[in-house]
Design a protein around this motif. Structure first.
Motif, PDB file in Angstrom:
ATOM      1  N   ARG A 107      10.872   3.870   0.581  1.00 13.33           N
ATOM      2  CA  ARG A 107      11.550   2.669   0.094  1.00 13.33           C
ATOM      3  C   ARG A 107      12.553   3.040  -1.002  1.00 13.33           C
ATOM      4  O   ARG A 107      12.277   3.867  -1.854  1.00 13.33           O
ATOM      5  CB  ARG A 107      10.542   1.668  -0.475  1.00 13.33           C
ATOM      6  N   ARG A 129       8.503  -7.280  -4.386  1.00 17.70           N
ATOM      7  CA  ARG A 129       7.479  -6.232  -4.360  1.00 17.70           C
ATOM      8  C   ARG A 129       6.978  -6.011  -5.782  1.00 17.70           C
ATOM      9  O   ARG A 129       7.767  -5.635  -6.672  1.00 17.70           O
ATOM     10  CB  ARG A 129       8.054  -4.946  -3.776  1.00 17.70           C
ATOM     11  N   GLU A 163       2.326  -4.561  -3.750  1.00 22.22           N
ATOM     12  CA  GLU A 163       2.380  -5.385  -2.538  1.00 22.22           C
ATOM     13  C   GLU A 163       3.772  -5.968  -2.334  1.00 22.22           C
ATOM     14  O   GLU A 163       4.419  -6.430  -3.281  1.00 22.22           O
ATOM     15  CB  GLU A 163       1.354  -6.518  -2.631  1.00 22.22           C
ATOM     16  N   ASP A 164       4.208  -5.942  -1.068  1.00 20.17           N
ATOM     17  CA  ASP A 164       5.467  -6.590  -0.693  1.00 20.17           C
ATOM     18  C   ASP A 164       5.275  -8.107  -0.637  1.00 20.17           C
ATOM     19  O   ASP A 164       4.149  -8.615  -0.648  1.00 20.17           O
ATOM     20  CB  ASP A 164       5.914  -6.120   0.695  1.00 20.17           C
ATOM     21  N   ASN A 165       6.397  -8.823  -0.531  1.00 22.98           N
ATOM     22  CA  ASN A 165       6.394 -10.261  -0.208  1.00 22.98           C
ATOM     23  C   ASN A 165       5.491 -11.068  -1.140  1.00 22.98           C
ATOM     24  O   ASN A 165       4.727 -11.940  -0.696  1.00 22.98           O
ATOM     25  CB  ASN A 165       5.950 -10.468   1.246  1.00 22.98           C
ATOM     26  N   THR A 186       1.361  -7.493   2.645  1.00 18.79           N
ATOM     27  CA  THR A 186       1.422  -6.435   1.633  1.00 18.79           C
ATOM     28  C   THR A 186       2.344  -5.279   1.998  1.00 18.79           C
ATOM     29  O   THR A 186       2.799  -4.547   1.126  1.00 18.79           O
ATOM     30  CB  THR A 186       0.021  -5.863   1.364  1.00 18.79           C
ATOM     31  N   GLY A 187       2.598  -5.077   3.294  1.00 21.49           N
ATOM     32  CA  GLY A 187       3.445  -3.958   3.692  1.00 21.49           C
ATOM     33  C   GLY A 187       2.777  -2.613   3.594  1.00 21.49           C
ATOM     34  O   GLY A 187       3.448  -1.579   3.603  1.00 21.49           O
ATOM     35  N   ASN A 203       2.834  -3.551   8.505  1.00 13.18           N
ATOM     36  CA  ASN A 203       4.115  -3.319   7.847  1.00 13.18           C
ATOM     37  C   ASN A 203       4.673  -4.524   7.103  1.00 13.18           C
ATOM     38  O   ASN A 203       5.741  -4.447   6.509  1.00 13.18           O
ATOM     39  CB  ASN A 203       5.140  -2.838   8.878  1.00 13.18           C
ATOM     40  N   GLY A 204       3.973  -5.657   7.141  1.00 14.12           N
ATOM     41  CA  GLY A 204       4.483  -6.818   6.421  1.00 14.12           C
ATOM     42  C   GLY A 204       3.847  -8.098   6.898  1.00 14.12           C
ATOM     43  O   GLY A 204       2.682  -8.126   7.309  1.00 14.12           O
ATOM     44  N   ASP A 213      -3.014  -9.397   6.763  1.00 16.73           N
ATOM     45  CA  ASP A 213      -2.217  -8.611   5.821  1.00 16.73           C
ATOM     46  C   ASP A 213      -1.776  -9.389   4.584  1.00 16.73           C
ATOM     47  O   ASP A 213      -0.929  -8.924   3.823  1.00 16.73           O
ATOM     48  CB  ASP A 213      -0.997  -7.981   6.505  1.00 16.73           C
TER      49      ASP A 213
END
Length: 389
Positions: A107, A129, A163-165, A186-187, A203-204, A213
């Motif tokens: 990333r 994130r 964590e993503d998103n 979370t990605g 992945n998301g 996730d």
């Protein structure tokens, strides 16, 4: 960390923007940390490409990026919106100083990437994130302050500590800090390994599935004078097969400072269930440690972790992992220091790396701390330099 402030006015030349320029700032900051390490009994991370075989343990001498702190560079900024309100953002990129490559699965801004609003007396709301609430709350109750080299952070806070998103709330009310977050996905994806038949996570965000996730958590921290206390909870619902599991953690930590010393201790309860609700891991992690400022330039840190591993992948008669670590650093200035960091782990690799962490530390760092076949302990030591800007 002493950061370099860059006025937003230097980035904007259009006429008539003077009022905005005077109330906006952008800060460039970073850490460059590299060391040379020796470790013994090091095997391979058991994944499909090596037929889930850790192989024979070997001594290794290698260069690593990040001993006391992960190498990174970042930009953060704020804009005063008036009435006590501000807009803010953070973009932070992790990289390997020894090779120049990106970390966090490649990333560009893998450490942090978020934007939000804050208002005095109400707190801030951020989107992107981010670190989990429990991870952030425990940062001031971990003696080595999440030192990259040997801190068993995955066992403590979970591999999903970023964590993503994510939507996150942070409120500061005198000596009390309140945190809460929700991730839509979370990605984080961990490969199958020995004892774990399928990959964990994804992945998301998962279209058509509200739970898979996702993750959430909350924490409260108190700090006043020499005393500090925190409690937190974290839950991750990763994809396992065609459904989702439930990985839960709860923690409490405390600290007390006196003179040139500070002691810290904590406890973390953990329970992981598969998609069918069967417990696949249950453990209690304890830690204690101390910091001592020997001279204005010399700092010493000692830290001990013990994991009461009650069950793992169906096994209940398990040798409990533990680790003791020591750090000594010498500061040439507020920005530059050199250090020695060393640790000894029993019944796991350094960072308490094993199936209990799904080898997430090694997969993230790119350097294995998996024990070789038949090995029961690992020792490591590294000498490095860190520069902050």
């Amino acid at each position: 960390m002493k950061a370099r402030n860059i006025a937003a006015a230097a980035l904007m030349t259009a006429a008539g923007t003077g009022a905005v320029q005077a109330q906006s700032t952008v800060t460039l900051y970073g850490v460059a940390d590299v060391n040379v390490e020796y470790a013994n009994h090091v095997g391979a991370v058991p994944v499909a490409t090596n037929q889930f075989n850790r192989g024979q343990g070997h001594d290794v001498v290698r260069m690593n990026s990040g001993g006391l702190a992960g190498s990174r560079w970042g930009i953060r900024g704020t804009e005063d919106l008036g009435g006590g309100a501000k807009a803010m953002f953070v973009l932070e990129s992790g990289f390997s100083l020894d090779s120049g490559t990106l970390q966090q699965s490649g990333r560009m801004f893998g450490r942090q990437a978020f934007v939000g609003l804050q208002r005095a007396g109400l707190g801030q709301l951020t989107f992107g994130r981010q670190y989990t609430s429990m991870f952030e709350a425990l940062a001031n109750f971990s003696p080595t302050a999440y030192a990259t080299q040997y801190e068993p952070v995955v066992l403590q806070s979970g591999a999903n500590f970023r964590e993503d998103n994510t939507i996150k709330y942070t409120g500061q009310f005198g000596p009390v800090t309140a945190l809460a977050h929700w991730s839509f996905g979370t990605g984080l994806a961990l490969p199958a390994t020995v004892g774990v038949a399928t990959p964990i996570g994804g992945n998301g965000e998962v279209p058509g599935s509200f739970r898979r996730d996702t993750a959430y958590g909350a924490a409260v921290a108190y700090a006043a004078g020499p005393f500090g206390l925190t409690v937190g909870y974290d839950q991750w619902n990763p994809t396992i097969g065609t459904s989702s599991g439930t990985l839960r953690k709860a923690a409490i930590g405390g600290s007390y400072g006196f003179g040139n010393a500070k002691i810290m201790a904590g406890y973390r309860w953990g329970q992981n269930k598969n998609a069918g609700g069967t417990v696949i891991q249950r453990d209690d992690l304890y830690w204690i440690g101390a910091l001592y400022q020997l001279t204005p330039a010399v700092g010493l840190t000692l830290e001990y972790h013990y994991d009461d591993l009650k069950s793992l992948a169906g096994a209940t008669q398990l040798a409990n992992p533990w680790q003791i670590g020591f750090v000594a650093n010498y500061a040439f200035s507020k920005r530059t220091d050199v250090y020695l960091t060393t640790a000894y782990a029993k019944n796991a690799g350094l960072m308490l790396e094993s199936l209990a962490t799904v080898y997430a530390n090694s997969l993230s760092l790119g350097n294995s701390y998996a024990l070789g076949n038949g090995e029961r302990s690992m020792i490591g030591a590294a000498v490095g330099i860190r520069h902050r800007f």
